[in-house]
Write an enzyme that holds these catalytic residues in place. Structure first.
Site, short mmCIF file in Angstrom:
data_model
loop_
_atom_site.label_atom_id
_atom_site.label_comp_id
_atom_site.label_asym_id
_atom_site.label_seq_id
_atom_site.Cartn_x
_atom_site.Cartn_y
_atom_site.Cartn_z
N GLU B 294 24.06 13.87 -12.14
CA GLU B 294 24.87 14.41 -13.20
C GLU B 294 23.91 15.31 -13.97
O GLU B 294 23.95 15.71 -15.41
CB GLU B 294 25.16 13.30 -14.37
CG GLU B 294 26.23 12.39 -13.75
CD GLU B 294 26.75 11.39 -14.69
OE1 GLU B 294 26.07 11.02 -15.68
OE2 GLU B 294 27.59 10.54 -14.43
N ASP B 373 31.36 3.33 -11.81
CA ASP B 373 30.56 3.57 -13.18
C ASP B 373 31.31 2.48 -14.08
O ASP B 373 31.83 2.86 -15.11
CB ASP B 373 30.96 4.99 -13.35
CG ASP B 373 29.90 5.14 -14.74
OD1 ASP B 373 29.05 4.51 -15.02
OD2 ASP B 373 30.14 6.28 -15.46
N GLU B 401 30.94 1.02 -22.95
CA GLU B 401 31.37 2.33 -22.99
C GLU B 401 33.01 2.29 -22.44
O GLU B 401 33.66 3.20 -23.07
CB GLU B 401 30.63 2.78 -21.82
CG GLU B 401 30.96 4.43 -21.35
CD GLU B 401 30.01 5.11 -20.40
OE1 GLU B 401 29.05 4.49 -19.86
OE2 GLU B 401 30.14 6.27 -20.10
#
Lengths: 681, 681
Positions: B294, B373, B401
């Site tokens: 990323e 993820d 998250e």
């Protein structure tokens, strides 16, 4: 033709007043017989031109090659005038039909150019006309603005907003007015900007965001001395400064417990605050108010109407010749997407038409051109046609919030022209176009920031230019204006280069429409920043902007028969045309109707095939523009060429993204294969 | 039962070590025969308890009610020990099977509690066990961690990141470590946090974000004295401090021209930098590295493998007993959504399995539990099963998250337990669960910040607790852990209150799964912040996370036969099970298969009806939880009750939003009516 940029690169790009524009004033013998504060500006323009190109002022009119004079009513006879043919003819024209305060007459005869005006303001406009257009053709040409209010709104913040940045919906750098919570110390750039605006006829500017946050609210009070500095700069160019104010200012700034507009102490607070503004800025223009909109405070908090809200501010401004621009952008921004009966498009009409006649004379209701929000294609807001006893300003958006954010070429002149020429009564004799209904003039959101090119995309300067020129002459041909802009901005370009620039711009709005939301349905943009495709980006949101696509069809039923009834807000013949699936124009079909994918358009194509085809075509159009622009590499200045080249790469990428996402979205949803055999992922 | 909160509200909520927890140590005669730095901590816990509840230290073992002793190998014979039955039995157990360094034995006999350990660390854990669980039942209980590395990662930034904030993926206020670009001066809160972590067995903490920005990179060098202050605090609780480091540190900090890991000067830079770290922090734990991920720099920039990238850092750390945690989260984050052959799920396996055996002994490859993820439901990452010559840590996410961001109740113990119990070889005898394959231990991202309740949602404390306990005892029953947490955190709650809290939490993960992305397909979240529904939010993005829903069906074909082949990364029997439409578990169906909406699940329902039903049920579950929680209003402390009540309102709203958007999306796409007759807009 130049191969290198010889311009002063320490300053921003000169836009439509490059050094060459002064050539038309320089090298001449100039006679000026005029008075008024703007005559100083006129003189300094000549002085600047003479410094570069020679020339001088003369005391005897018959010695002059350029004459600038004011005519008054009744005209003071000046025998000398009669000795110069150009002056004689211009003065005769002015006598035959008196000039409006900002108008002017340009006459050319026997190698003499005469600029005749009734005021110093008109004289300035005449000189600036000469700069933009060069020496006039022999004969007499009269110019005067269709409306006295031609205004730009800046959505500039004083401090960088955590989401919106320095300029809300700004795509050209930071604010030219503010930095770090203060008015800039150095206002030279503002002066150059004011000169550019004056050259296209803008005479009012509101310098701060209509969303008036806490810091910006202080412009009305604590920061007045700084605002006055900005007003001084604009004043030299015949531009009056306005401020956006927070409706709750009596509470926020005045410490009152209420901002209820009907309370005497609230009205009194506005009166006193306004008097203080005029003490600092004698020609202050007035207030812009976004009330009860997207979280801003407003009269609804006190159970008052918007007329009741606006009028106390108007009363405070009236003794000073000030205006309230009251925005009609009021709607429920917490709409439930599940509720198909509510229609944001109907909101402004519902709020404001019942108040027609209740607003004070110096209130201008500022109405966005369409019923939603500056989409690439919308019908004209029916509010504009319905208010017959209220001053209405048509609000346009020069900043390209929904039209490519100054990364995409999108010349909006043709879009605005369509709006201004729209006739609510249809194509009958005597039907008045929107241009005539805008009794409060024209307002647009500026696209300018600290960027070197002022507007991010160099070609986006054309939009600022076109707005100014259309606000002066609303029925002017937008492609003629485009050529004017090209001529002024690229004085060294050859005919080929001008033709290429014209070709890239003239159809760019149509191109943008092709590869974005189809057939007037709107949005389909990222809800994050309004840039780039996200077909469902607003579909399940609170913003009232939906397309209702399902496996069978797409579009918003706004008919009276089966939909939200919005079509009924129009007078005949439009209410019937929009209502009718057969008569509704293709380009607004999905704004007014929910149709199956196999619905056949007037064009002969089905809705789904139209979606496929136009999105492919739109990208092809951009690729053609890119290739054409590449061919200009040695024909215009390199800085401009490079910036546009870079941005075209992004436009090609983004347009391809739009094409692929929209085609794929509708292919997955409809299951209808593309008749051309193109694959759609 | 208490009706008011009597706790010290000037401090943050005490979580699972409320004042009451010291009651188990206080009022007792205590005998300690132990040595080592952590014995000071043990003594101070007793001292604190005695101050509140009475009690005293005694010098004669036979006078004691609580005995804390260390046993060494060979055990030093101490005749006095034989006189106390509890000590005698505990020591005998320790002799029969030696204690690991952090293990301890709790024995109770004749009203005496004995804590026997081999080290001061074990003794501390024994005392903290007593605090969490109270007086043990008569008999002997042995506790020791399954793995020596039980670690929390903080994704804390030193300066507030413009997008990610103070803590990346943090939902509980600001960083407890950093403020305004510096390590906090006052570390009292960190000390209390360390005590909480020690109480659940955490022994390593990385304090800064794996995305190491410029300011945070300096922790390794300029800011070392401040890091050492934090390490001092953690050291008192048996916790070693780790730092996330930027792979490009030799360039960023060292001024080298390259960070190529094979260059001698780069290795030397790491060695010297690491030596300086150990000068300041002798028990420093090591480095965490997110490389080539990323946008972070990594060995790929130099054409090196990740083993080549990790080993020089490992070599620098090895002399000091330090570890490199090297994250396996490497994938192409610029994927083309049009390309269905690329599969992000396959990336980590492709990058790391070929390197098996090439990593140094003190490298731990830190692998996210699933191949994508931290989604609510994913299959276990095949990388964990495939690496047999590499130390592997399983990375879990305590911070929520994708699981409600600590606004939704979502107890993740059962989710983690499923992962830890998963057997790559299937249900055959001797097949080792993931718990055993995690030769590098367990790591999770913390959910703690400066919020009063530490975790935003008070019930999210249970996740932090459960991670600690599962990292100690990976095959423990997560619902037993839940009850442990409830008992420790709500010591005054009656049986009814405990039962209600249990009922709200135990199925909360399943409930969350019901109303969010169905059948393992993942995402469908807002790409802006990962909170709330946006079915197409990632569908046309570069992130490799798609659902491919069209009018006919939904899901990602990851089979070998017709899809991306990801199923083939599993050993038998899972490769066949996941490959087979008939055998694939329902809850992962759409992770592995693209199926028509009328596909019949093992449950007997069709995919589309399952989507409709589970989303309705999920909201009903939340409403039931809300009603149950309302009933606790006078049964637990008011601050906790109020916070959870407020958050449940948001959870109900958000869950309803998920339900309506997902049901409507699939109804519009499939056209299949809900068999129950529910309308879906």
């Amino acid at each position: 033709m130049t191969t290198t940029d010889t311009r002063d690169t320490t300053r921003e790009h000169p836009a439509w007043l490059p050094g060459e524009s002064s050539r038309h004033l320089g090298g001449r013998r100039v006679y000026i017989d005029a008075h008024g504060p703007l005559v100083d500006t006129v003189r300094s323009e000549f002085t600047r031109a003479m410094a570069a190109h020679g020339g001088r002022f003369v005391d005897v009119i018959t010695d002059a090659e350029i004459v600038v004079i004011l005519v008054t009513e009744p005209m003071a006879p000046n025998p000398a005038h009669a000795d110069v043919a150009a002056v004689r003819e211009a003065a005769a024209a002015a006598e035959a039909s008196p000039l409006t305060p900002e108008g002017y007459i340009l006459a050319r005869r026997d190698s003499v150019t005469a600029i005749v005006a009734a005021t110093d303001h008109g004289a300035l406009y005449g000189v600036l006309d000469l700069m933009r257009n060069g020496e006039p053709a022999p004969g007499v040409r009269r110019e005067q603005p269709a409306h006295p209010i031609r205004m730009l709104d800046h959505w500039d913040n004083m401090t960088v907003h955590p989401v919106m940045g320095a300029v809300e919906r700004g795509y050209a750098g930071d604010s030219i007015f503010f930095t770090d919570g203060e008015v800039r110390r150095d206002l030279d750039r503002v002066a150059r900007y004011a000169r550019l605006l004056a050259a296209v006829g803008i005479n009012r500017v509101a310098i701060n965001n209509v969303n008036v946050h806490r810091t910006e609210a202080l412009l009305l009070t604590d920061k007045l001395p700084d605002v006055a500095r900005v007003a001084d700069v604009f004043r030299s160019w015949g531009i009056r400064l306005h401020l956006s104010v927070n409706f709750a200012s009596p509470v926020l700034l005045g410490g009152l417990e209420s901002a209820d507009p009907l309370l005497p102490e609230v009205a009194e607070w506005w009166r006193e605050a306004t008097d203080r503004v005029y003490d600092a800025i004698p020609d202050f223009g007035g207030y812009v108010v976004k009330a009860d909109s997207e979280g801003q405070p407003g009269p609804f908090s006190y159970g008052r109407s918007h007329a009741e809200g606006a009028n106390p501010l108007a009363a405070a401004l009236a003794p000073h010749d000030g205006i309230v621009h009251w925005r009609a952008f009021v709607y429920n921004h917490h709409q439930d997407w599940r509720d198909r009966s509510t229609d944001r498009a109907k909101a402004a009409f519902g709020h404001f038409v019942p108040l027609d006649g209740q607003f004070a004379d110096n209130v201008v209701l500022q109405v966005k051109h369409g019923p939603i929000d500056f989409q690439t294609r919308e019908p004209v807001s029916p509010v504009i046609g319905a208010l017959t006893h209220t001053n209405v300003a048509v609000e346009l958006q020069v900043t390209q919030e929904y039209t490519g954010q100054q990364k995409h070429v999108c010349y909006l002149g043709p879009a605005w022209s369509e709006i201004l020429r729209f006739r609510f009564a249809g194509e009958t004799d005597g039907a008045r176009p929107v241009a005539d209904l805008a009794t409060g003039g024209f307002v647009a959101v500026s696209n300018v920031g600290t960027d070197h090119f002022l507007t991010g995309h160099p070609l986006a300067q054309a939009n600022l230019y076109a707005f100014g020129r259309l606000s002066w002459e609303p029925l002017a041909d937008p492609l003629r204006i485009l050529d004017e802009w090209i001529g002024a901005t690229f004085p060294d370009a050859d005919d080929h280069a001008r033709a290429v620039i014209h070709s890239i711009l003239d159809s760019s709005w149509a191109t943008y429409e092709k590869y974005t939301a189809p057939l007037g349905v709107g949005f389909m943009v990222s809800s994050r920043d309004h840039y780039g495709p996200d077909v469902d980006g607003y579909e399940y949101s609170r913003w009232g902007t939906y397309h209702f696509a399902d496996r069978d069809g797409v579009g918003v039923d706004r008919t009276q028969a089966t939909g939200t009834g919005f079509a009924g807000q129009y007078p005949s013949p439009w209410r019937e045309r929009y209502e009718s699936l057969a008569e509704c124009p293709d380009d607004l079909l999905l704004f007014f109707h929910h149709v199956p994918y196999d619905h056949v358009l007037k064009s002969g194509s089905t809705v789904i095939q139209h979606i496929y085809d136009t999105h492919t075509e739109g990208v092809q159009d951009v690729l053609r523009s890119q290739a054409a622009w590449a061919g200009l590499s040695n024909r215009i200045d390199s800085a401009t060429h490079e910036r546009v080249t870079t941005l075209l790469v992004e436009q090609v990428r983004s347009a391809g993204d739009w094409r692929d996402q929209i085609q794929t979205y509708f292919f997955r949803k409809s299951g209808v294969a593309d008749a051309t055999g193109r694959p759609h992922y």
